[in-house]
Design an enzyme around this catalytic site. Structure first.
Site, PDB file in Angstrom:
ATOM      1  N   GLU A   1       5.088   5.069 -11.596  1.00 30.93           N
ATOM      2  CA  GLU A   1       4.100   3.746 -12.511  1.00 30.93           C
ATOM      3  C   GLU A   1       2.337   3.720 -12.227  1.00 30.93           C
ATOM      4  O   GLU A   1       2.434   2.926 -13.192  1.00 30.93           O
ATOM      5  CB  GLU A   1       4.070   3.584  -9.936  1.00 30.93           C
ATOM      6  CG  GLU A   1       5.801   2.583 -10.156  1.00 30.93           C
ATOM      7  CD  GLU A   1       5.591   1.228  -8.706  1.00 30.93           C
ATOM      8  OE1 GLU A   1       5.196   0.152  -9.116  1.00 30.93           O
ATOM      9  OE2 GLU A   1       4.176   2.102  -7.690  1.00 30.93           O
TER      10      GLU A   1
ATOM     11  N   GLY B   1       0.592  -1.344   0.015  1.00 27.90           N
ATOM     12  CA  GLY B   1      -0.420   0.208  -0.374  1.00 27.90           C
ATOM     13  C   GLY B   1       0.712   1.343   0.044  1.00 27.90           C
ATOM     14  O   GLY B   1       0.379   2.211   0.498  1.00 27.90           O
TER      15      GLY B   1
END
Length: 245
Positions: A47, A22
């Protein structure tokens, strides 16, 4: 906040975690909180695209889950206001390019980088370790130059289990990340029920410690828990000490 004592201008804050814990959602949580307080915030993503990050912001601030947003299964009751962030998702990111993007934002107060391992160095080095050390030094210099904090995510060594509390030795590819970071935070899975440990492993102005949070992946939300973190007890098996559950 009581452990960290906040972020200050000139600081480089490293957030380390294994993939899937996370880390990106945690960075977005920080960025959104700062933006909602009225501070201009730049989120540099290597990303995910800006549209993917916007979906995550919507999931955080609406009744919709990530599945709803991806499937476009939405209704009028879904929507709410979201924080205004500056997303930058260009390829081949270097510190000099981040400096250029920052120069276009008036009254910038925070830069978030997700993540260091995908950045390129402005100057070639003999190894990737040296390049990452150079990148972290340049980011720290940029934070000092702009007098704002910069938060950057980092990967951990492959040998680190995502259910074990990481240490400073867990930072991947470069020992300079530990040296250049004013604060170093680690995330790991405490249990299988969505509890995530957030460890402040280095803190030049403040103390070290651990806070537990729950992570709701469907809405990309972290919520702090009141229960204090307890280190797993060691148990003996076959003549060796092992971590208990």
């Amino acid at each position: 906040d009581s452990v960290l004592k906040g972020f200050e201008g000139g600081q480089l804050i490293i957030v380390g975690a294994r993939p899937g814990v996370g880390k990106s959602a945690f960075l977005l949580d920080i960025a959104e909180s700062v933006a909602r307080a009225g501070n201009e915030t730049l989120f540099v993503s290597l990303e995910m695209s800006a549209s993917e990050l916007t979906e995550r912001l919507l999931a955080r601030r609406s009744m919709a889950t990530m599945d709803n947003l991806i499937d476009r299964d939405l209704n009028d009751e879904t929507w709410t206001d979201i924080a205004a962030l500056h997303f930058w998702d260009k390829p081949a990111v270097t510190v000099s390019k981040i400096r250029g993007a920052a120069a276009t934002i008036h009254n910038l107060r925070l830069i978030v980088v997700d993540y260091l391992g995908l950045m390129q160095a402005d100057r070639r080095a003999d190894s990737r370790n040296l390049e990452l050390g150079q990148i972290s030094r340049d980011l720290k210099n940029l934070a000092s130059e702009l007098q704002i904090p910069i938060v950057a995510a980092a990967q951990l060594n492959r040998g680190v289990n995502d259910t074990e509390r990481p240490t400073l030795l867990s930072l991947r590819d470069s020992g300079e990340l530990e040296q250049n970071g004013s604060k170093v935070l680690f995330l790991w899975r405490v249990d299988e029920f969505g509890t995530v440990g957030v460890s402040v492993a280095k803190n030049r102005r403040g103390r070290q410690g651990v806070v537990q949070m729950t992570f709701d992946g469907a809405h990309q939300k972290f919520t702090e828990l009141s229960e204090p973190y307890r280190e797993p007890e060691k148990k003996r098996r076959g003549g060796f000490l092992e971590s208990g559950t």
